[in-house]
Design an enzyme around this catalytic site. Structure first.
Site, PDB file in Angstrom:
ATOM      1  N   LYS A 123      12.210  -2.955  61.946  1.00 57.57           N
ATOM      2  CA  LYS A 123      13.311  -3.866  61.607  1.00 57.57           C
ATOM      3  C   LYS A 123      12.880  -5.323  61.776  1.00 57.57           C
ATOM      4  O   LYS A 123      13.279  -6.200  60.994  1.00 57.57           O
ATOM      5  CB  LYS A 123      14.531  -3.581  62.499  1.00 57.57           C
ATOM      6  CG  LYS A 123      15.706  -4.529  62.274  1.00 57.57           C
ATOM      7  CD  LYS A 123      16.167  -4.558  60.824  1.00 57.57           C
ATOM      8  CE  LYS A 123      17.544  -5.135  60.626  1.00 57.57           C
ATOM      9  NZ  LYS A 123      17.835  -6.371  61.300  1.00 57.57           N
ATOM     10  N   GLU A 145      12.446 -10.671  54.978  1.00 56.26           N
ATOM     11  CA  GLU A 145      13.711 -11.288  54.549  1.00 56.26           C
ATOM     12  C   GLU A 145      13.623 -12.822  54.625  1.00 56.26           C
ATOM     13  O   GLU A 145      14.059 -13.521  53.716  1.00 56.26           O
ATOM     14  CB  GLU A 145      14.813 -10.750  55.472  1.00 56.26           C
ATOM     15  CG  GLU A 145      16.179 -11.348  55.339  1.00 56.26           C
ATOM     16  CD  GLU A 145      17.056 -10.927  56.539  1.00 56.26           C
ATOM     17  OE1 GLU A 145      17.136  -9.711  56.809  1.00 56.26           O
ATOM     18  OE2 GLU A 145      17.625 -11.813  57.209  1.00 56.26           O
TER      19      GLU A 145
END
Lengths: 340, 340, 340, 340
Positions: free
Chosen positions: C202, C209
């Site tokens: 993550k 991102e």
């Protein structure tokens, strides 16, 4: 109390552990300065040769080194940062007495230096972290010293620092200081602050060094490329890289010790073919980028410099293969018109 | 006037020059849409096969292509950007009449497109620059079209653009627009502005694409590295890269067409070993960085992405050798303690 | 054993701690899926409202929450990463029994998750780290889940993960997998590996991102700049940024959830004036750069993205002032010809 | 033929156009060297004062300047690069005769210099491009000169270059050259190659200068940040930035003229508050990045340095607002737990 050969500082006794290229030269400079060096390294031949050359007192072991010195002792470590530094300290600490001092002159992580200072404090042992810049040339040029530690320990060892440092006479004074009293740092050594601060400042020094080196490397890569047929015609110039480095040594904005060194390397090997295309990175460049991240300070140039070194020894090329994979998937093989 | 197969646009006649992977698929999509395609490429077999497959009308030469079309004609060029585009335009221009239109669907430099539009204007020939995104999948997925040109020319060719574009139904409407009238761009094609603006927008699109690809490449390089013994123990995880790409396709913030493609590539070749470690760069990535420089806009991510591609095919490694040379000069060979 | 509303998984009982925007929506999604949620947050009104809305069972305290559940229990934490996570775990641990499981669904540092798993293991409590992507839209879109933990704990909670995840039907299958058995990740949740690996994956997700967001930000900054008089004439185009974002949503290479969101923001506020020029950075962007440094992997795009965020909230501008100081020193004040 | 004040070069007559901070000092240095300067600038008071100070011959106009000189003439332009340089050349060219020479000592784009050399060649006028580094300190320190042009023109003006340059005695010789004949560049001026090459080399020089300045700026920003409460406790050191700059001047790897200047600026203003947080960028930094792009050479450090300057004067913050917009869309407002 006897003065050193410059006539302006007490003669000190100092124990030196680690006699490699850096440590050996520091012992030479201190011995020339009149200081009494007691030396140890794991290589008996190395310490014997240095003792013969400099008059330093060799010891067979760390324990013998300590036993041969008068208290309060100062022990200077010049060993590879990391596990070795810690293991030497672990060996030393039980042998020392309150009032003794350990100086770590290597490139240790400043966080480790803080930990070490805290661990030694209850025993009354002072820990001083001393970032040491200058490389092989320090013997003649002097070392720039960035020092962290308690006032008393730093003050007591001032003659050592003063002897290792270049001294104020080695450069013209900064105009804004000229005529004023000698300010901290002007002799070439600086008590930066509490334990850890010396290695912190040295860490950032090396980060800046990475950026400066990369700036030069990019410029000379452009020059080398300009000499090839692979570039657009308007960029084709057969340039003499060694001569360009030379012309920048005098009068230019980029004049610096690094361009002096670059000029020397290029004079020896104008195409740099004898130098490796793989560039090692030491801890300090990495730690500076981590400092930027943890302090929330933008350090794009230092980070880019570090990443270019990573690139230079990346054999897997997963990053590039992933790019190729994505291009292949949306654009087909090489023959495709470059619309995407 | 006859409608296309979707029932909502005039049937057009269009001339297509360049039948490679992009051009061929566009002819297929237009033909399926009911438009009458006249086609030419330098490879007779290629145009014959496509004519057979699609019902398009093949021509033996550019002149024959033009001669076989009714005025006002629209000629779509889908040829490699650069010299070939210019030479086709040079061949076409004398054959065309006032009112005709040339559409350049390739990745030409927007500055060149402005020049071309100006050069053709005195003859009454409209020049439309159409940035075309979608790659090999455009046949089924439709192409995202970014169009620059005079209003009249763009309007007249709207049915062509509408047929090539994906259409509004291919994605849910943007919430802030939902229920409102269909806004420009929602069908998948956009008249961006005057000549050059289509290629300008497409150029930036590709710059962004470089950045996104590089972001994914860095992430997957970290994953691959985590599987090796070269990293600190706490980073060692044997990860399934293909499964990670897959899990991101649904619900994640990074869900995107690029991760869809990445998941496909990794499903086929989990270690990416069949993909080249050398990544080509097209003009548009370079031009976007130049745009950043000339507009005075900071584009660090797009620039880094371009530079990583340069790194991937740098054989001389002058930059790295220069770094090694500087390190060697101040620090001596590898055995030196890493103080500098 | 009762099945969930999709008919394909056991109904589970789950305790949820933290009912903010993320946690609240997850309880909604799980409740809709037929699972029995026991909930707690420090805000009594918040938990009461959510209980009323979803049928979840509210608890007055962590202890009450635990006491109201059957063993083996699963407790899902959705609280701000860092000290709060640790304090909740410290409160929970003594209340739990061997066989129970704590799932940390927040953005904790993966190194902390490893530490936590190790600390809980002797008690027989399983610790599962679950990176959760999807933000506010996860309620409808489902969450992409990256999970680290021992096999048994992850397996037992599979129905929870399956309910929170989007499910395979929410996207077409990857071509290379089509027709084959359902591979890990295709449902939208993935058991990545041992404890810590979920948060590690993550973390990298968020790093990517950052890079994707920055790539878009650079592109749209170029577009906005092109509309100003400050750029060279050839770059001046009055572009409709919202329309450009829209046209890229369908068929383009940059089509992605982020451009969907960008199109929505621009449709609401075409000049983005209501959005802050200061961009917060969460821990995960920072940790990804540190991972790059510590793994020795070049991550220039992710690092640049982080640094641009740092720049956006730098009020001291020491870096820029230092540049100005150097320029002033060698070049004099602004009126000087730009020779240096 | 009379010798200059050093006794080793012919006395030359030279016309100087542009008497600003750079040009004025160059006339001073040449006059001191015994050369006969004819001077013009648009400000009558400026040229009168300089004439009085140096004994240079002032002229009322460009035409008068040319008319007052013996052929073959050398005219040195020291005016702002760009349109002014071109307009002065346009005014000069019709007044000159075959055999005359124009030297452009400003920071012109090397591509323009190539164009100018080609345009003047048919008239028999030599055009020499001379990159001039050294800034305000050049008067005393000498200028580092990077020269492009035909051999004859450069040779004829050698005494001028030698007088402006620092001379070999201003730095110790490069070790690899010591004892050998004086190599090109060692005097501080270098004939780099054909027209354009001087400005090309100077352009790259300035690109490197950007990188070095940014490296220092990042380092000192870290130091300044370490003195604030905003950083993690382990990074908090109250450092004396001016003293650090000072200690690096002697013996360190980063010793350089730039750190000398930085030490001076910090000695005057330890917090740099009097220096602007907006940093101008000259053309050469931009052109170097374009050179990297067009040559296909990775220049991440130089590009980052340029982009940080762009950031320093970006008032619109569109990039940051776009990032905020995307974050707001997927994560909700600020209070949201940082899961994304």
């Amino acid at each position: 109390m006897p003065l050193d050969t410059k006539g302006n500082a007490r003669i000190m006794q100092i124990g030196f552990i680690g006699l490699g290229k850096m440590g050996g030269n520091m012992v030479r400079r201190l011995s020339k300065g009149g200081h009494e060096c007691h030396i140890f390294s794991i290589d008996p031949a190395e310490r014997a040769a240095l003792a013969t050359e400099t008059g330093a007192v060799p010891a067979d072991s760390v324990a013998a080194l300590v036993a041969g010195m008068a208290t309060p002792r100062t022990l200077w470590l010049m060993v590879p940062a990391g596990k070795i530094t810690q293991s030497v300290i672990d060996e030393l600490a039980p042998l020392l007495a309150a009032g003794d001092c350990i100086i770590d002159g290597g490139n240790s992580y400043f966080k480790d230096s803080v930990t070490r200072a805290r661990a030694l404090a209850p025993q009354g042992i002072a820990f001083v972290d001393c970032g040491t810049s200058g490389g092989l040339f320090g013997l003649e040029r002097g070392y720039s010293l960035m020092i962290g530690g308690e006032d008393a320990a730093v003050s007591r060892n001032a003659p050592i620092f003063a002897c290792l440092a270049p001294g104020i006479a080695t450069a013209p004074r900064t105009p804004a200081r000229d005529g004023g009293p000698i300010a901290p740092g002007e002799e070439g050594w600086l008590h930066c602050g509490p334990p850890g601060s010396g290695h912190y400042v040295k860490m950032i020094h090396n980060g800046i060094e990475y950026g400066m080196m990369q700036a030069f490397a990019e410029g000379f890569a452009l020059f080398a490329s300009a000499g090839s047929d692979a570039v657009p015609e308007e960029y084709r110039y057969k340039l003499d890289l060694a001569a360009i480095a030379e012309v920048w040594r005098r009068g230019s904005v980029v004049s610096s010790w690094l361009i002096d060194l670059g000029a020397d390397a290029l004079a020896e090997d104008p195409k740099l073919e004898t130098f490796s295309p793989r560039v090692a990175d030491s801890g300090e460049g990495r730690w500076t980028v981590i400092a930027g991240v943890e302090q929330g300070v933008s350090v794009p140039v230092i980070a880019s410099s570090l990443f270019e070194r990573f690139n230079s020894h990346d054999d897997t090329a997963v990053e590039a293969r992933m790019l190729s994979a994505l291009r292949a998937k949306f654009g087909g093989h090489k023959g495709v018109p470059p619309a995407s």
